[in-house]
Motif scaffolding. Sequence first.
Motif, PDB file in Angstrom:
ATOM      1  N   TYR A  22      40.843  36.430  26.478  1.00  0.00           N
ATOM      2  CA  TYR A  22      41.682  37.456  27.093  1.00  0.00           C
ATOM      3  C   TYR A  22      43.047  37.544  26.425  1.00  0.00           C
ATOM      4  O   TYR A  22      43.491  36.624  25.743  1.00  0.00           O
ATOM      5  N   HIS A  23      43.682  38.695  26.669  1.00  0.00           N
ATOM      6  CA  HIS A  23      45.047  38.959  26.229  1.00  0.00           C
ATOM      7  C   HIS A  23      45.961  38.587  27.392  1.00  0.00           C
ATOM      8  O   HIS A  23      45.823  39.138  28.488  1.00  0.00           O
ATOM      9  N   LEU A  24      46.890  37.685  27.138  1.00  0.00           N
ATOM     10  CA  LEU A  24      47.789  37.172  28.172  1.00  0.00           C
ATOM     11  C   LEU A  24      49.184  37.752  27.983  1.00  0.00           C
ATOM     12  O   LEU A  24      49.756  37.668  26.891  1.00  0.00           O
ATOM     13  N   PHE A  25      49.725  38.331  29.037  1.00  0.00           N
ATOM     14  CA  PHE A  25      51.089  38.838  29.078  1.00  0.00           C
ATOM     15  C   PHE A  25      51.809  38.057  30.180  1.00  0.00           C
ATOM     16  O   PHE A  25      51.840  38.480  31.336  1.00  0.00           O
ATOM     17  N   SER A  26      52.344  36.901  29.837  1.00  0.00           N
ATOM     18  CA  SER A  26      52.867  35.987  30.853  1.00  0.00           C
ATOM     19  C   SER A  26      54.078  36.543  31.594  1.00  0.00           C
ATOM     20  O   SER A  26      54.193  36.364  32.804  1.00  0.00           O
ATOM     21  N   LYS A  27      54.989  37.227  30.914  1.00  0.00           N
ATOM     22  CA  LYS A  27      56.178  37.772  31.586  1.00  0.00           C
ATOM     23  C   LYS A  27      55.800  38.872  32.562  1.00  0.00           C
ATOM     24  O   LYS A  27      56.462  39.062  33.584  1.00  0.00           O
ATOM     25  N   GLN A  28      54.750  39.610  32.239  1.00  0.00           N
ATOM     26  CA  GLN A  28      54.308  40.710  33.104  1.00  0.00           C
ATOM     27  C   GLN A  28      53.226  40.276  34.086  1.00  0.00           C
ATOM     28  O   GLN A  28      52.731  41.094  34.865  1.00  0.00           O
ATOM     29  N   LYS A  29      52.855  39.002  34.004  1.00  0.00           N
ATOM     30  CA  LYS A  29      51.820  38.442  34.888  1.00  0.00           C
ATOM     31  C   LYS A  29      50.555  39.308  34.856  1.00  0.00           C
ATOM     32  O   LYS A  29      50.032  39.730  35.890  1.00  0.00           O
ATOM     33  N   THR A  30      50.080  39.555  33.648  1.00  0.00           N
ATOM     34  CA  THR A  30      48.926  40.424  33.454  1.00  0.00           C
ATOM     35  C   THR A  30      47.971  39.816  32.443  1.00  0.00           C
ATOM     36  O   THR A  30      48.406  39.251  31.442  1.00  0.00           O
ATOM     37  N   ILE A  31      46.677  39.955  32.708  1.00  0.00           N
ATOM     38  CA  ILE A  31      45.622  39.516  31.797  1.00  0.00           C
ATOM     39  C   ILE A  31      44.655  40.677  31.597  1.00  0.00           C
ATOM     40  O   ILE A  31      44.262  41.346  32.561  1.00  0.00           O
ATOM     41  N   VAL A  32      44.259  40.888  30.341  1.00  0.00           N
ATOM     42  CA  VAL A  32      43.241  41.881  30.003  1.00  0.00           C
ATOM     43  C   VAL A  32      42.114  41.127  29.311  1.00  0.00           C
ATOM     44  O   VAL A  32      42.305  40.557  28.238  1.00  0.00           O
ATOM     45  N   PHE A  33      40.948  41.095  29.936  1.00  0.00           N
ATOM     46  CA  PHE A  33      39.807  40.356  29.403  1.00  0.00           C
ATOM     47  C   PHE A  33      39.140  41.108  28.262  1.00  0.00           C
ATOM     48  O   PHE A  33      39.052  42.333  28.283  1.00  0.00           O
ATOM     49  N   GLY A  34      38.651  40.364  27.279  1.00  0.00           N
ATOM     50  CA  GLY A  34      37.959  40.932  26.139  1.00  0.00           C
ATOM     51  C   GLY A  34      38.759  40.761  24.868  1.00  0.00           C
ATOM     52  O   GLY A  34      39.834  40.157  24.857  1.00  0.00           O
ATOM     53  N   ILE A  35      38.212  41.282  23.795  1.00  0.00           N
ATOM     54  CA  ILE A  35      38.858  41.230  22.482  1.00  0.00           C
ATOM     55  C   ILE A  35      38.993  42.668  22.009  1.00  0.00           C
ATOM     56  O   ILE A  35      38.000  43.346  21.757  1.00  0.00           O
ATOM     57  N   TYR A  36      40.224  43.125  21.909  1.00  0.00           N
ATOM     58  CA  TYR A  36      40.492  44.512  21.521  1.00  0.00           C
ATOM     59  C   TYR A  36      41.078  44.533  20.121  1.00  0.00           C
ATOM     60  O   TYR A  36      42.194  44.112  19.901  1.00  0.00           O
TER      61      TYR A  36
END
Length: 162
Positions: free
Chosen positions: A41-55
């Motif tokens: 997944y793509h981790l955006f720690s400051k925004q507290k967001t995760i996007v699963f997969g490989i883009y």
Amino acid sequence: MKFTHYIGLPGTGKTTLMREKLAKLRKKEQDEMVADGPVKYHLFSKQKTIVFGIYDESTFAGTDRLAKSVGPKFREWVVQNKELLRDWELFSEGERFSNNPTLDHLFEHCDMELVCLVVSEGELARRRAARNNTQNESWMKGMVTRVSNLCAKYPHTVEVLG
């Protein structure tokens, strides 16, 4: 954790929608690509967001790039991270997580939103032609049934694209 999962027929725009979401998130923060075994997944720690997969730039990106066997490990990952990610938003799309065991699990353990993406038949045909679709006709018919059954079984919203 708030979890949004997008489903729809091939060509409805699931991957494009996620690429657009990633672009918006990246305007505020560069993501970290995390590989936790088969769960990527793509981790955006400051925004507290995760996007699963490989883009990346390939036609078939997103969760299609995860191992077909990712389901059980993904479900374990959700339970293990449920408290840690309580205030986070998580997003996924596509076939890998669009099955009864995974969706049942997400509805049980997350604040879950299922979004069924829809486009007109003409637009769908145009998109498939543009990406040089080579998917087998019987497989495509199976996907129509699968998506229809999932949208009938689970509470969802419908988003019309194009």
